[in-house]
Scaffold this motif. Structure first.
Motif, PDB file in Angstrom:
ATOM      1  N   LEU A 183      -3.501   4.893  -0.841  1.00 22.60           N
ATOM      2  CA  LEU A 183      -4.458   5.713  -0.142  1.00 22.60           C
ATOM      3  C   LEU A 183      -3.780   7.305  -0.283  1.00 22.60           C
ATOM      4  O   LEU A 183      -2.863   7.376   0.294  1.00 22.60           O
ATOM      5  CB  LEU A 183      -4.444   5.195   1.288  1.00 22.60           C
ATOM      6  CG  LEU A 183      -5.528   6.021   2.264  1.00 22.60           C
ATOM      7  CD1 LEU A 183      -5.893   4.901   3.071  1.00 22.60           C
ATOM      8  CD2 LEU A 183      -5.363   7.419   2.567  1.00 22.60           C
ATOM      9  N   ASP A 184      -4.315   8.065  -1.122  1.00 25.42           N
ATOM     10  CA  ASP A 184      -3.746   9.613  -1.395  1.00 25.42           C
ATOM     11  C   ASP A 184      -4.386  10.366  -0.355  1.00 25.42           C
ATOM     12  O   ASP A 184      -5.489  11.232  -0.677  1.00 25.42           O
ATOM     13  CB  ASP A 184      -4.232   9.637  -2.974  1.00 25.42           C
ATOM     14  CG  ASP A 184      -3.464  11.324  -3.225  1.00 25.42           C
ATOM     15  OD1 ASP A 184      -2.604  11.535  -2.612  1.00 25.42           O
ATOM     16  OD2 ASP A 184      -3.779  11.607  -4.325  1.00 25.42           O
ATOM     17  N   ALA A 185      -3.693  10.639   0.631  1.00 27.53           N
ATOM     18  CA  ALA A 185      -4.216  11.600   1.614  1.00 27.53           C
ATOM     19  C   ALA A 185      -3.410  12.987   1.488  1.00 27.53           C
ATOM     20  O   ALA A 185      -3.680  13.878   2.306  1.00 27.53           O
ATOM     21  CB  ALA A 185      -3.549  11.261   2.928  1.00 27.53           C
ATOM     22  N   ALA A 186      -2.861  13.122   0.515  1.00 29.43           N
ATOM     23  CA  ALA A 186      -2.097  14.489   0.217  1.00 29.43           C
ATOM     24  C   ALA A 186      -2.561  15.224  -1.268  1.00 29.43           C
ATOM     25  O   ALA A 186      -1.881  16.086  -1.474  1.00 29.43           O
ATOM     26  CB  ALA A 186      -0.592  14.191   0.222  1.00 29.43           C
ATOM     27  N   LEU A 218       0.782  -1.171   0.067  1.00 31.39           N
ATOM     28  CA  LEU A 218       0.173   0.060   0.173  1.00 31.39           C
ATOM     29  C   LEU A 218       0.925   1.289  -0.024  1.00 31.39           C
ATOM     30  O   LEU A 218       1.893   1.425   0.966  1.00 31.39           O
ATOM     31  CB  LEU A 218      -0.929  -0.024   1.318  1.00 31.39           C
ATOM     32  CG  LEU A 218      -1.725   1.410   1.463  1.00 31.39           C
ATOM     33  CD1 LEU A 218      -2.738   1.502   0.341  1.00 31.39           C
ATOM     34  CD2 LEU A 218      -2.287   1.403   2.818  1.00 31.39           C
ATOM     35  N   LEU A 219       0.495   2.380  -0.734  1.00 34.86           N
ATOM     36  CA  LEU A 219       1.253   3.522  -0.892  1.00 34.86           C
ATOM     37  C   LEU A 219       0.348   4.401  -0.100  1.00 34.86           C
ATOM     38  O   LEU A 219      -0.924   4.585  -0.247  1.00 34.86           O
ATOM     39  CB  LEU A 219       1.347   4.117  -2.263  1.00 34.86           C
ATOM     40  CG  LEU A 219       1.855   5.557  -2.311  1.00 34.86           C
ATOM     41  CD1 LEU A 219       3.380   5.584  -2.036  1.00 34.86           C
ATOM     42  CD2 LEU A 219       1.640   5.926  -3.898  1.00 34.86           C
ATOM     43  N   VAL A 220       0.939   5.255   0.906  1.00 38.22           N
ATOM     44  CA  VAL A 220       0.269   6.177   1.430  1.00 38.22           C
ATOM     45  C   VAL A 220       0.914   7.691   1.397  1.00 38.22           C
ATOM     46  O   VAL A 220       2.139   7.751   1.668  1.00 38.22           O
ATOM     47  CB  VAL A 220       0.116   5.992   3.245  1.00 38.22           C
ATOM     48  CG1 VAL A 220      -0.472   6.880   3.860  1.00 38.22           C
ATOM     49  CG2 VAL A 220      -0.602   4.848   3.283  1.00 38.22           C
ATOM     50  N   VAL A 259      -7.728   5.170  -3.653  1.00 43.10           N
ATOM     51  CA  VAL A 259      -8.743   5.895  -2.890  1.00 43.10           C
ATOM     52  C   VAL A 259      -8.093   7.323  -2.395  1.00 43.10           C
ATOM     53  O   VAL A 259      -6.975   7.271  -1.916  1.00 43.10           O
ATOM     54  CB  VAL A 259      -9.073   5.018  -1.561  1.00 43.10           C
ATOM     55  CG1 VAL A 259      -9.892   6.421  -0.647  1.00 43.10           C
ATOM     56  CG2 VAL A 259     -10.049   4.155  -2.000  1.00 43.10           C
ATOM     57  N   ALA A 260      -8.874   8.416  -2.719  1.00 41.11           N
ATOM     58  CA  ALA A 260      -8.369   9.648  -2.439  1.00 41.11           C
ATOM     59  C   ALA A 260      -9.236  10.178  -1.439  1.00 41.11           C
ATOM     60  O   ALA A 260     -10.298  10.183  -1.574  1.00 41.11           O
ATOM     61  CB  ALA A 260      -8.500  10.609  -3.815  1.00 41.11           C
ATOM     62  N   VAL A 261      -8.567  11.049  -0.351  1.00 40.38           N
ATOM     63  CA  VAL A 261      -9.242  11.551   0.572  1.00 40.38           C
ATOM     64  C   VAL A 261      -9.129  13.311   0.699  1.00 40.38           C
ATOM     65  O   VAL A 261      -9.686  13.870   1.627  1.00 40.38           O
ATOM     66  CB  VAL A 261      -8.952  10.792   1.846  1.00 40.38           C
ATOM     67  CG1 VAL A 261      -9.294   9.794   1.928  1.00 40.38           C
ATOM     68  CG2 VAL A 261      -7.282  11.181   2.451  1.00 40.38           C
ATOM     69  N   ALA A 262      -8.137  13.666  -0.096  1.00 34.24           N
ATOM     70  CA  ALA A 262      -7.759  15.203   0.162  1.00 34.24           C
ATOM     71  C   ALA A 262      -8.110  15.863  -1.317  1.00 34.24           C
ATOM     72  O   ALA A 262      -8.045  17.185  -1.438  1.00 34.24           O
ATOM     73  CB  ALA A 262      -6.338  15.184   0.384  1.00 34.24           C
ATOM     74  N   ALA A 263      -8.539  15.319  -2.221  1.00 36.71           N
ATOM     75  CA  ALA A 263      -8.825  15.800  -3.502  1.00 36.71           C
ATOM     76  C   ALA A 263      -9.554  14.993  -4.319  1.00 36.71           C
ATOM     77  O   ALA A 263      -9.946  13.546  -3.947  1.00 36.71           O
ATOM     78  CB  ALA A 263      -7.538  16.385  -4.349  1.00 36.71           C
TER      79      ALA A 263
END
Length: 318
Positions: free
Chosen positions: A226-229, A158-160, A246-250
């Motif tokens: 999981l793209d939090a940035a 997983l990439l975070v 999955v994106a959470v910031a854009a």
């Protein structure tokens, strides 16, 4: 003595900069059926609060303008009252944490009291100060639910991105607890931090080619990201064919090469929050508080968050 029926709350009546935040006395909210009223001990300041205050979410069509808009999503405190007929599982005096997930409300958790559905509330982590406990609901649930959406098996890679941030940090820890092998993207100065959270590999966020850097460490690419940035396409390019993103910031990029690509939008979930609370109480999640400020300094908290560079969250105390 007559019971006090008003309270102080931080609200916005004209969208704008930090100076738009007012702290008037407003009627204390009353819980309805299936709801609890919480006497607030701590409320976290999150980036979404800055977007709400500035009117950015109204401009984007994600919330309706209103005469008074409440601020604050996370809360730690004590149940003060329950709705008519009581609420199963909660009684006055219970220490709790909770999440307000409705954008378009007149009162948020930056207040002396807040009313939430009981399904959005969980027991507070035992032995954890309220200020630290308040940092868990929004960002912890964001990470938890995003990992659920990725649905990767134990042992997968997983990439975070944004791994030193609030949601990203929880994502690294929770992913490691689920048996995932984590490649973390953060500032170079945060390598020790994110490795301590459970990352197996580290990539500096200023790497000239993120996908190439990830694929050099994980041949063929990671199973999910999981793209939090808000890294977007470079992070997607690090995912192998038929992987998950999955994106959470854009906004999430269009899925290419058979990749499942989606945005995750937070949803209050008391059951999952209770599991997060238990992990925090056991010392298996890192709760980071940058500073605590009184409610009267909500404007200053917004200014400090906008400047950036914080490790951990600012927390307001009534």
């Amino acid at each position: 003595m007559t019971e006090r029926t008003v309270m102080r709350a931080a609200v916005v009546r004209t969208y704008g900069g930090p100076e738009a935040i007012e702290i008037p006395e407003v009627p204390r909210p009353e819980p309805g059926p299936g709801q609890v009223r919480i006497r607030v001990a701590a409320a976290t300041v999150n980036p979404v609060d800055l977007l709400t205050r500035a009117g950015t979410l109204v401009a984007a069509g994600r919330m309706a303008p209103r005469a008074q808009t409440g601020l604050g999503w996370d809360v730690a405190g004590v149940v003060d009252a329950t709705g008519p007929g009581g609420v199963r599982g909660f009684r006055p005096g219970d220490p709790v944490i909770g999440l307000r997930d409705l954008l378009d409300v007149s009162l948020g958790t930056y207040a002396e009291y807040v009313v939430l559905d009981a399904t959005a509330v969980a027991p507070a982590p035992e032995g954890v100060p309220a200020a630290a406990a308040a940092t868990l609901p929004l960002n912890g649930l964001t990470a938890w639910q995003s990992l659920d959406a990725l649905d990767l098996p134990s042992g997968a890679t997983l990439l975070v991105t944004g791994a030193a941030g609030a949601a990203g940090g929880f994502a690294v820890e929770l992913a490691a607890l689920r048996g995932l092998r984590v490649a973390a993207v953060a500032g170079a100065a945060d390598e020790k931090l994110v490795r301590g959270l459970g990352a197996e590999w580290f990539i500096a966020r200023d790497a000239p080619d993120l996908a190439a850097a990830v694929r050099a460490l994980v041949p063929g690419g990671v199973a999910g990201a999981l793209d939090a940035a808000g890294a977007g396409l470079p992070a997607l390019a690090a995912v192998r064919n038929a992987g998950a993103f999955v994106a959470v910031a854009a906004d999430a990029p269009v899925g290419l090469r058979g990749i499942r690509s989606a945005n995750h939008w937070i949803s209050a979930d008391g059951t999952a929050l209770a599991q997060l609370s238990a992990l925090a109480a056991a010392g298996r999640l890192t709760l980071r508080v940058a500073d605590t400020l009184p409610l009267d300094q909500a404007q200053e908290a917004h200014r400090r968050l906008a400047v950036g560079g914080l490790r951990g969250r600012l927390v307001l105390t009534p």
